[in-house]
Motif scaffolding. Structure first.
Motif, PDB file in Angstrom:
ATOM      1  N   GLU A  86       0.889  -1.219   0.089  1.00 41.43           N
ATOM      2  CA  GLU A  86      -0.131   0.047  -0.060  1.00 41.43           C
ATOM      3  C   GLU A  86       0.993   1.184  -0.106  1.00 41.43           C
ATOM      4  O   GLU A  86       0.598   2.311  -0.603  1.00 41.43           O
ATOM      5  CB  GLU A  86      -1.067  -0.065   1.128  1.00 41.43           C
ATOM      6  CG  GLU A  86      -2.124  -0.967   0.970  1.00 41.43           C
ATOM      7  CD  GLU A  86      -2.859  -1.022   2.241  1.00 41.43           C
ATOM      8  OE1 GLU A  86      -3.089  -0.111   3.089  1.00 41.43           O
ATOM      9  OE2 GLU A  86      -3.918  -1.864   2.281  1.00 41.43           O
ATOM     10  N   SER A  87       1.968   1.236   0.776  1.00 40.09           N
ATOM     11  CA  SER A  87       2.884   2.414   0.635  1.00 40.09           C
ATOM     12  C   SER A  87       3.524   2.730  -0.595  1.00 40.09           C
ATOM     13  O   SER A  87       3.594   3.788  -1.319  1.00 40.09           O
ATOM     14  CB  SER A  87       3.978   2.193   1.894  1.00 40.09           C
ATOM     15  OG  SER A  87       3.456   2.052   3.096  1.00 40.09           O
ATOM     16  N   LEU A  88       3.859   1.427  -1.358  1.00 40.26           N
ATOM     17  CA  LEU A  88       4.399   1.573  -2.813  1.00 40.26           C
ATOM     18  C   LEU A  88       3.297   2.179  -3.495  1.00 40.26           C
ATOM     19  O   LEU A  88       3.784   2.730  -4.635  1.00 40.26           O
ATOM     20  CB  LEU A  88       4.902   0.370  -3.140  1.00 40.26           C
ATOM     21  CG  LEU A  88       6.167  -0.205  -2.312  1.00 40.26           C
ATOM     22  CD1 LEU A  88       6.563  -1.774  -2.934  1.00 40.26           C
ATOM     23  CD2 LEU A  88       7.510   0.637  -2.494  1.00 40.26           C
ATOM     24  N   ALA A  89       2.217   1.657  -3.235  1.00 43.78           N
ATOM     25  CA  ALA A  89       1.065   2.072  -4.258  1.00 43.78           C
ATOM     26  C   ALA A  89       0.905   3.713  -4.139  1.00 43.78           C
ATOM     27  O   ALA A  89       0.894   4.632  -5.122  1.00 43.78           O
ATOM     28  CB  ALA A  89      -0.123   1.574  -3.914  1.00 43.78           C
ATOM     29  N   ALA A  90       0.808   4.215  -2.738  1.00 47.08           N
ATOM     30  CA  ALA A  90       0.960   5.612  -2.802  1.00 47.08           C
ATOM     31  C   ALA A  90       2.085   6.398  -3.516  1.00 47.08           C
ATOM     32  O   ALA A  90       1.998   7.423  -4.167  1.00 47.08           O
ATOM     33  CB  ALA A  90       0.933   5.933  -1.285  1.00 47.08           C
ATOM     34  N   VAL A  91       3.337   5.782  -3.429  1.00 48.28           N
ATOM     35  CA  VAL A  91       4.435   6.278  -4.442  1.00 48.28           C
ATOM     36  C   VAL A  91       4.323   6.118  -5.621  1.00 48.28           C
ATOM     37  O   VAL A  91       4.438   7.261  -6.465  1.00 48.28           O
ATOM     38  CB  VAL A  91       5.900   5.363  -3.916  1.00 48.28           C
ATOM     39  CG1 VAL A  91       6.834   5.876  -4.884  1.00 48.28           C
ATOM     40  CG2 VAL A  91       6.208   5.997  -2.521  1.00 48.28           C
ATOM     41  N   GLY A  92       3.727   5.050  -6.371  1.00 43.69           N
ATOM     42  CA  GLY A  92       3.421   4.943  -7.533  1.00 43.69           C
ATOM     43  C   GLY A  92       2.369   5.737  -8.162  1.00 43.69           C
ATOM     44  O   GLY A  92       2.399   6.111  -9.446  1.00 43.69           O
ATOM     45  N   LEU A  93       1.347   6.180  -7.521  1.00 44.15           N
ATOM     46  CA  LEU A  93       0.296   6.895  -8.002  1.00 44.15           C
ATOM     47  C   LEU A  93       0.785   8.442  -7.991  1.00 44.15           C
ATOM     48  O   LEU A  93       0.232   9.200  -8.965  1.00 44.15           O
ATOM     49  CB  LEU A  93      -0.933   6.801  -6.787  1.00 44.15           C
ATOM     50  CG  LEU A  93      -1.602   5.493  -6.811  1.00 44.15           C
ATOM     51  CD1 LEU A  93      -2.806   5.515  -5.616  1.00 44.15           C
ATOM     52  CD2 LEU A  93      -2.551   5.434  -8.147  1.00 44.15           C
ATOM     53  N   ILE A  94       1.706   9.046  -7.323  1.00 45.92           N
ATOM     54  CA  ILE A  94       2.059  10.251  -7.199  1.00 45.92           C
ATOM     55  C   ILE A  94       3.387  10.547  -7.634  1.00 45.92           C
ATOM     56  O   ILE A  94       3.601  11.542  -8.677  1.00 45.92           O
ATOM     57  CB  ILE A  94       1.852  10.930  -5.873  1.00 45.92           C
ATOM     58  CG1 ILE A  94       0.575  10.721  -5.264  1.00 45.92           C
ATOM     59  CG2 ILE A  94       2.558  12.359  -5.670  1.00 45.92           C
ATOM     60  CD1 ILE A  94      -0.642  11.695  -5.883  1.00 45.92           C
ATOM     61  N   LEU A  95       4.545   9.863  -7.138  1.00 41.51           N
ATOM     62  CA  LEU A  95       5.524  10.460  -7.673  1.00 41.51           C
ATOM     63  C   LEU A  95       6.014  10.121  -9.062  1.00 41.51           C
ATOM     64  O   LEU A  95       6.664  10.816  -9.540  1.00 41.51           O
ATOM     65  CB  LEU A  95       6.769   9.479  -6.635  1.00 41.51           C
ATOM     66  CG  LEU A  95       8.137  10.141  -6.348  1.00 41.51           C
ATOM     67  CD1 LEU A  95       7.901  11.568  -5.638  1.00 41.51           C
ATOM     68  CD2 LEU A  95       8.760   9.388  -5.691  1.00 41.51           C
ATOM     69  N   SER A  96       5.779   9.007  -9.365  1.00 43.88           N
ATOM     70  CA  SER A  96       6.084   8.790 -10.910  1.00 43.88           C
ATOM     71  C   SER A  96       5.539   9.828 -11.794  1.00 43.88           C
ATOM     72  O   SER A  96       6.371  10.479 -12.901  1.00 43.88           O
ATOM     73  CB  SER A  96       5.721   7.333 -11.258  1.00 43.88           C
ATOM     74  OG  SER A  96       4.347   7.255 -11.405  1.00 43.88           O
ATOM     75  N   ALA A  97       4.462  10.429 -11.862  1.00 41.13           N
ATOM     76  CA  ALA A  97       3.768  11.275 -12.610  1.00 41.13           C
ATOM     77  C   ALA A  97       4.432  12.541 -12.153  1.00 41.13           C
ATOM     78  O   ALA A  97       4.584  13.470 -13.352  1.00 41.13           O
ATOM     79  CB  ALA A  97       2.159  11.112 -12.400  1.00 41.13           C
ATOM     80  N   ALA A  98       4.572  12.828 -10.917  1.00 41.95           N
ATOM     81  CA  ALA A  98       4.921  14.310 -10.482  1.00 41.95           C
ATOM     82  C   ALA A  98       6.297  14.701 -11.151  1.00 41.95           C
ATOM     83  O   ALA A  98       6.686  15.506 -11.595  1.00 41.95           O
ATOM     84  CB  ALA A  98       5.046  14.437  -9.137  1.00 41.95           C
TER      85      ALA A  98
END
Length: 153
Positions: A86-98
């Motif tokens: 779930e923590s990696l999901a948070a990173v994948g949802l925001i950081l890669s696009a940002a």
């Protein structure tokens, strides 16, 4: 590196052309991108909160509260592994696009979130926690919106 203040498209990973003009009038693409960012932010907040809880709070604590009873029947390693995912999901949802490094990670992460929500619906449904199943349905719907928006773009 992008100049400060540019609007970065979460669906494409590049700056939005409408944001580069001096008179900004949002068009349909901008509004769709704004909706994608808001949706990704909401899902990332839910994922991060759930991930931190599962990783750092002893499983006996949520097992004693409504909604966390499923942890009583799960191993510590399984609960912590879900927290990491779930923590990696948070990173994948925001950081890669940002950062614009791998915008394809957003729909992939959202698709994985859909699978996670199906599992959560099954777990809560078996315990008769139908209000929590509805919360999972809402999260699943948001992830489906995010995935569909990226696939359509």
């Amino acid at each position: 590196m992008r100049p400060r203040g540019d609007v970065v498209c979460v669906r494409h990973g590049r700056t939005h052309p409408a944001a580069q003009t001096s008179t900004f009038h949002p068009d349909q693409e901008y509004l769709a991108d704004l909706a994608s960012w808001i949706t990704a932010g909401l899902l990332a907040a839910v994922a991060l909160a759930g991930g931190i809880t599962k990783m750092f709070i002893p499983k006996e604590k949520p097992a004693a509260q409504h909604g966390g009873e499923w942890t009583a029947h799960a191993g510590v390693g399984f609960v912590k592994a879900l927290g990491v995912l779930e923590s990696l999901a948070a990173v994948g949802l925001i950081l890669s696009a940002a950062l614009g490094t791998a915008p394809v990670m957003v729909p992939v992460t959202a698709l994985c979130w859909i699978l996670l929500m199906v599992g959560a619906m099954v777990a809560h449904g078996r315990l008769g926690q139908y209000k929590l199943v509805m919360v999972n349905v809402v999260c699943l719907g948001l992830a489906a919106f995010l995935t569909g928006g990226h696939l359509a773009a």
